[in-house]
Write a protein that holds these residues in place. Structure first.
Motif, PDB file in Angstrom:
ATOM      1  N   ASN A 156       0.833  -1.202   0.000  1.00 25.27           N
ATOM      2  CA  ASN A 156       0.000   0.000   0.000  1.00 25.27           C
ATOM      3  C   ASN A 156       0.872   1.259   0.000  1.00 25.27           C
ATOM      4  O   ASN A 156       1.098   1.876   1.045  1.00 25.27           O
ATOM      5  CB  ASN A 156      -0.934   0.000   1.214  1.00 25.27           C
ATOM      6  N   TYR A 157       1.353   1.635  -1.168  1.00 25.13           N
ATOM      7  CA  TYR A 157       2.142   2.863  -1.272  1.00 25.13           C
ATOM      8  C   TYR A 157       1.274   4.100  -1.085  1.00 25.13           C
ATOM      9  O   TYR A 157       1.784   5.185  -0.796  1.00 25.13           O
ATOM     10  CB  TYR A 157       2.878   2.906  -2.615  1.00 25.13           C
ATOM     11  N   GLY A 158      -0.035   3.955  -1.207  1.00 26.63           N
ATOM     12  CA  GLY A 158      -0.943   5.071  -0.976  1.00 26.63           C
ATOM     13  C   GLY A 158      -0.934   5.568   0.453  1.00 26.63           C
ATOM     14  O   GLY A 158      -1.385   6.685   0.731  1.00 26.63           O
ATOM     15  N   GLN A 159      -0.386   4.764   1.373  1.00 25.95           N
ATOM     16  CA  GLN A 159      -0.323   5.205   2.763  1.00 25.95           C
ATOM     17  C   GLN A 159       0.562   6.432   2.931  1.00 25.95           C
ATOM     18  O   GLN A 159       0.387   7.199   3.884  1.00 25.95           O
ATOM     19  CB  GLN A 159       0.163   4.071   3.663  1.00 25.95           C
ATOM     20  N   ILE A 160       1.486   6.642   2.006  1.00 30.79           N
ATOM     21  CA  ILE A 160       2.337   7.833   2.083  1.00 30.79           C
ATOM     22  C   ILE A 160       1.473   9.085   1.986  1.00 30.79           C
ATOM     23  O   ILE A 160       1.597  10.022   2.784  1.00 30.79           O
ATOM     24  CB  ILE A 160       3.408   7.805   0.971  1.00 30.79           C
ATOM     25  N   GLN A 161       0.576   9.091   1.011  1.00 35.92           N
ATOM     26  CA  GLN A 161      -0.315  10.240   0.844  1.00 35.92           C
ATOM     27  C   GLN A 161      -1.310  10.337   1.995  1.00 35.92           C
ATOM     28  O   GLN A 161      -1.665  11.436   2.433  1.00 35.92           O
ATOM     29  CB  GLN A 161      -1.068  10.134  -0.474  1.00 35.92           C
ATOM     30  N   THR A 162      -1.748   9.198   2.499  1.00 30.34           N
ATOM     31  CA  THR A 162      -2.676   9.209   3.632  1.00 30.34           C
ATOM     32  C   THR A 162      -2.075   9.931   4.827  1.00 30.34           C
ATOM     33  O   THR A 162      -2.725  10.769   5.469  1.00 30.34           O
ATOM     34  CB  THR A 162      -3.054   7.768   4.028  1.00 30.34           C
ATOM     35  N   VAL A 163      -0.830   9.616   5.136  1.00 28.26           N
ATOM     36  CA  VAL A 163      -0.171  10.275   6.268  1.00 28.26           C
ATOM     37  C   VAL A 163       0.126  11.731   5.930  1.00 28.26           C
ATOM     38  O   VAL A 163      -0.038  12.624   6.770  1.00 28.26           O
ATOM     39  CB  VAL A 163       1.107   9.518   6.665  1.00 28.26           C
ATOM     40  N   ARG A 164       0.551  11.982   4.700  1.00 25.27           N
ATOM     41  CA  ARG A 164       0.822  13.366   4.297  1.00 25.27           C
ATOM     42  C   ARG A 164      -0.419  14.238   4.506  1.00 25.27           C
ATOM     43  O   ARG A 164      -0.322  15.395   4.919  1.00 25.27           O
ATOM     44  CB  ARG A 164       1.255  13.403   2.828  1.00 25.27           C
ATOM     45  N   ASN A 165      -1.578  13.672   4.209  1.00 20.04           N
ATOM     46  CA  ASN A 165      -2.824  14.434   4.306  1.00 20.04           C
ATOM     47  C   ASN A 165      -3.204  14.793   5.738  1.00 20.04           C
ATOM     48  O   ASN A 165      -4.079  15.637   5.957  1.00 20.04           O
ATOM     49  CB  ASN A 165      -3.970  13.655   3.662  1.00 20.04           C
ATOM     50  N   MET A 166      -2.573  14.166   6.717  1.00 19.79           N
ATOM     51  CA  MET A 166      -2.843  14.493   8.113  1.00 19.79           C
ATOM     52  C   MET A 166      -2.221  15.821   8.514  1.00 19.79           C
ATOM     53  O   MET A 166      -2.554  16.373   9.563  1.00 19.79           O
ATOM     54  CB  MET A 166      -2.306  13.388   9.035  1.00 19.79           C
ATOM     55  N   VAL A 184      17.499  -8.376  -4.674  1.00 13.72           N
ATOM     56  CA  VAL A 184      18.010  -7.030  -4.945  1.00 13.72           C
ATOM     57  C   VAL A 184      17.170  -6.314  -6.000  1.00 13.72           C
ATOM     58  O   VAL A 184      17.019  -5.091  -5.963  1.00 13.72           O
ATOM     59  CB  VAL A 184      19.507  -7.062  -5.333  1.00 13.72           C
ATOM     60  N   GLN A 185      16.613  -7.063  -6.940  1.00 15.06           N
ATOM     61  CA  GLN A 185      15.707  -6.449  -7.913  1.00 15.06           C
ATOM     62  C   GLN A 185      14.421  -5.959  -7.249  1.00 15.06           C
ATOM     63  O   GLN A 185      13.913  -4.877  -7.554  1.00 15.06           O
ATOM     64  CB  GLN A 185      15.382  -7.447  -9.018  1.00 15.06           C
ATOM     65  N   LEU A 186      13.889  -6.753  -6.322  1.00 14.49           N
ATOM     66  CA  LEU A 186      12.695  -6.345  -5.588  1.00 14.49           C
ATOM     67  C   LEU A 186      12.980  -5.125  -4.718  1.00 14.49           C
ATOM     68  O   LEU A 186      12.131  -4.243  -4.572  1.00 14.49           O
ATOM     69  CB  LEU A 186      12.183  -7.504  -4.731  1.00 14.49           C
ATOM     70  N   THR A 187      14.183  -5.077  -4.153  1.00 15.95           N
ATOM     71  CA  THR A 187      14.574  -3.919  -3.349  1.00 15.95           C
ATOM     72  C   THR A 187      14.553  -2.647  -4.188  1.00 15.95           C
ATOM     73  O   THR A 187      13.993  -1.627  -3.782  1.00 15.95           O
ATOM     74  CB  THR A 187      15.973  -4.135  -2.745  1.00 15.95           C
ATOM     75  N   GLU A 188      15.159  -2.713  -5.360  1.00 18.26           N
ATOM     76  CA  GLU A 188      15.160  -1.543  -6.246  1.00 18.26           C
ATOM     77  C   GLU A 188      13.739  -1.162  -6.645  1.00 18.26           C
ATOM     78  O   GLU A 188      13.378   0.030  -6.666  1.00 18.26           O
ATOM     79  CB  GLU A 188      16.001  -1.811  -7.495  1.00 18.26           C
ATOM     80  N   ALA A 189      12.917  -2.154  -6.944  1.00 16.92           N
ATOM     81  CA  ALA A 189      11.531  -1.871  -7.321  1.00 16.92           C
ATOM     82  C   ALA A 189      10.795  -1.167  -6.186  1.00 16.92           C
ATOM     83  O   ALA A 189      10.009  -0.232  -6.423  1.00 16.92           O
ATOM     84  CB  ALA A 189      10.819  -3.166  -7.694  1.00 16.92           C
ATOM     85  N   HIS A 190      11.040  -1.596  -4.952  1.00 19.92           N
ATOM     86  CA  HIS A 190      10.403  -0.974  -3.791  1.00 19.92           C
ATOM     87  C   HIS A 190      10.804   0.496  -3.679  1.00 19.92           C
ATOM     88  O   HIS A 190       9.956   1.374  -3.479  1.00 19.92           O
ATOM     89  CB  HIS A 190      10.813  -1.743  -2.535  1.00 19.92           C
ATOM     90  N   ILE A 193       8.300   3.765  -3.953  1.00 23.96           N
ATOM     91  CA  ILE A 193       8.232   4.800  -2.918  1.00 23.96           C
ATOM     92  C   ILE A 193       8.535   6.167  -3.525  1.00 23.96           C
ATOM     93  O   ILE A 193       7.801   7.142  -3.319  1.00 23.96           O
ATOM     94  CB  ILE A 193       9.224   4.509  -1.775  1.00 23.96           C
ATOM     95  N   ALA A 194       9.635   6.243  -4.264  1.00 25.86           N
ATOM     96  CA  ALA A 194      10.054   7.525  -4.837  1.00 25.86           C
ATOM     97  C   ALA A 194       8.961   8.133  -5.700  1.00 25.86           C
ATOM     98  O   ALA A 194       8.768   9.355  -5.708  1.00 25.86           O
ATOM     99  CB  ALA A 194      11.330   7.337  -5.651  1.00 25.86           C
ATOM    100  N   ALA A 195       8.231   7.288  -6.436  1.00 25.81           N
ATOM    101  CA  ALA A 195       7.175   7.790  -7.322  1.00 25.81           C
ATOM    102  C   ALA A 195       6.047   8.465  -6.550  1.00 25.81           C
ATOM    103  O   ALA A 195       5.307   9.278  -7.106  1.00 25.81           O
ATOM    104  CB  ALA A 195       6.618   6.646  -8.162  1.00 25.81           C
ATOM    105  N   GLU A 196       5.911   8.152  -5.238  1.00 26.80           N
ATOM    106  CA  GLU A 196       4.877   8.749  -4.397  1.00 26.80           C
ATOM    107  C   GLU A 196       5.366  10.008  -3.685  1.00 26.80           C
ATOM    108  O   GLU A 196       4.572  10.689  -3.031  1.00 26.80           O
ATOM    109  CB  GLU A 196       4.409   7.735  -3.346  1.00 26.80           C
ATOM    110  N   LEU A 197       6.639  10.312  -3.821  1.00 22.15           N
ATOM    111  CA  LEU A 197       7.215  11.454  -3.118  1.00 22.15           C
ATOM    112  C   LEU A 197       7.222  12.694  -4.002  1.00 22.15           C
ATOM    113  O   LEU A 197       6.900  12.644  -5.182  1.00 22.15           O
ATOM    114  CB  LEU A 197       8.626  11.109  -2.641  1.00 22.15           C
ATOM    115  N   ARG A 198       7.608  13.812  -3.399  1.00 25.09           N
ATOM    116  CA  ARG A 198       7.626  15.091  -4.096  1.00 25.09           C
ATOM    117  C   ARG A 198       8.991  15.744  -3.947  1.00 25.09           C
ATOM    118  O   ARG A 198       9.766  15.388  -3.061  1.00 25.09           O
ATOM    119  CB  ARG A 198       6.564  16.027  -3.523  1.00 25.09           C
TER     120      ARG A 198
END
Length: 341
Positions: A244-254, A280-286, A290-295
C-alpha cells in the motif's frame, strides 16, 4: 547541498510500512520489478542509514570510496542517517569517540552530504543536546533530528525492557505529553529541524494502537502550526508482494499542505526468502515505487549502508564485496535515475 528552509524547527512523522502479502507466484514478482522500472521519479533527496560507529574506520573508508564515484549533483542531494535506527536507542554519547565523530564530519566536508541524527530517548534530553553539539562543534551540517526511533513498537507499549533499545514503557500519551516537549525544550535552541515519531498503518488503519498513536501525534501538532512546519518521516518495509504505497499520501494528508516526507528507512524484509538476485531487484523496485509517491524536497534513504556481519545480504557496502554489493548497485540505479552522472 540543496538548502531546505524551514522555520525554527520541524516536526515530522516516523512511520514503518505495513506488512504486505508476498506474491503468490514468480510471474507476479516479475511484474512488481517490471512495472517499477517505468515509473517517473521526482527530484527527491536521497540517502543511507549508517550502522552508527560500527567498525568506523572501514565504514568511513568504504563510504568515502562510494561517494567519490558519484556525480557532484547526487552528492549534493545525499544524506546519511549517521546514528542508525535501533542502534541509536542503545548507544550513549560516551559510546562515540571524538575521533569517530570527527571522521564523519571530515567525510561530510569532503563530499558535501547532509547528516541526520536520531536522539536516544533512553538518555536525558540535555545529554542528547550536548551530543548534537559535539557534532556541531566538529563541523557537522545536520539536516534534521529525529525524536527517537519507532517508539510505537509493541516493546515500548508493553514496557519490554528486555528488548533492544526499550529501557522503559512509552505509550503515545507518554510520547506526546512528556518526551516530545522535554526533548523540544533541550534541542530547539540548536535551530535544527526536529522529527516526530508516528506509526505504520495496521489492519487498514482501523481500530489499532498504531491508529491511536497517529491520532495523538496529529492532535499534538496543530497547536504549533504558527511556529513550525511539519515533515513526515516514514519507515517502509515490504516482503516483495503487493504493498500500500498510498499510505504515504494518507499520512501526508494528516498535516498541512506542503509538509515534506522523509522515508528514513526502507527496504525488503526477509531477504533469505528469495534468491539474492531476485531480492536485490525487488529492493530496487520498492525504492522506485516509494520515490514515485514522493515530491521534490522529500527524502528516501536505503536502510543499510554498511555492515561487516557474516552472510549479511542487506548491506550496500560490505567487506565481502570489498565495497559496493549487488544490492548497493541496485540502490544506486534509482538514485542515478533521479540525479544522473
Amino acid at each position: 547541498m540543496q538548502k531546505l528552509i524551514f522555520p525554527f524547527f520541524i516536526f515530522a512523522v516516523l512511520f514503518s510500512g505495513c506488512k504486505s502479502k508476498r506474491p503468490a507466484d514468480e510471474e507476479t514478482r516479475r511484474g512488481v520489478v517490471a512495472e517499477a522500472k517505468s515509473l517517473a521519479l521526482p527530484p527527491i533527496e536521497v540517502g543511507f542509514n549508517a550502522k552508527g560507529n560500527l567498525n568506523a574506520p572501514e565504514q568511513l573508508s568504504m563510504t568515502d570510496t562510494l561517494l567519490r564515484d558519484l556525480s557532484p549533483q547526487l552528492r549534493e542531494h545525499m544524506h546519511i542517517r549517521v546514528t542508525g535506527g535501533t542502534r541509536s536507542q542503545r548507544q550513549r554519547p560516551s559510546d562515540w569517540s571524538d575521533e569517530e565523530i570527527g571522521g564523519g564530519c571530515d567525510l561530510q566536508r569532503k563530499h558535501g552530504f547532509g547528516l541526520v541524527i536520531v536522539v536516544n530517548g533512553n538518555d536525558t534530553p540535555e545529554s542528547q543536546a550536548d551530543f548534537v553539539r559535539r557534532w556541531q562543534n566538529a563541523g557537522a551540517n545536520i539536516t534534521f533530528i529525529e525524536l527517537m526511533n519507532e517508539t510505537y513498537l509493541v516493546k515500548y507499549r508493553q514496557g519490554r525492557t528486555d528488548r533492544p533499545g526499550a529501557e522503559f514503557k512509552i505509550t503515545f500519551d507518554d510520547y506526546v505529553n512528556t518526551h516530545v516537549p522535554a526533548f523540544t525544550r533541550a534541542l530547539a535552541p540548536l535551530e535544527i529541524p526536529l522529527y516526530l515519531v508516528c506509526a505504520p498503518e495496521k489492519d487498514g488503519g482501523k481500530n489499532s494502537y498504531n491508529t491511536e498513536w497517529n491520532e495523538a501525534v496529529a492532535a499534538y501538532a496543530p497547536p504549533l502550526k504558527d511556529s513550525v512546519r511539519y515533515g513526515i518521516v516514514l519507515h517502509l518495509y515490504f516482503d516483495g508482494g503487493e504493498y500500500n504505497y498510498g499510505q504515504i499520501q494518507t499520512v501526508r494528508n494528516m498535516f498541512p499542505e506542503g509538509t515534506p516526507v522523509a522515508v528514513t528507512e526502507a527496504g525488503l524484509a526477509g531477504y533469505t526468502a528469495y534468491d539474492y538476485n531476485e531480492a536485490v531487484q525487488l529492493t530496487e523496485a520498492h525504492f522506485r515505487n516509494i520515490a514515485a509517491e514522493l515530491r521534490e524536497g522529500d527524502y528516501l534513504f536505503d536502510h543499510v549502508l554498511y555492515t561487516n556481519y557474516r552472510n549479511d545480504r542487506d548491506a550496500t557496502l560490505h567487506p565481502h564485496y570489498k565495497g559496493i554489493s549487488p544490492k548497493g548497485e541496485h540502490v544506486l540505479n534509482w538514485m542515478r535515475d533521479i540525479w544522473p552522472d
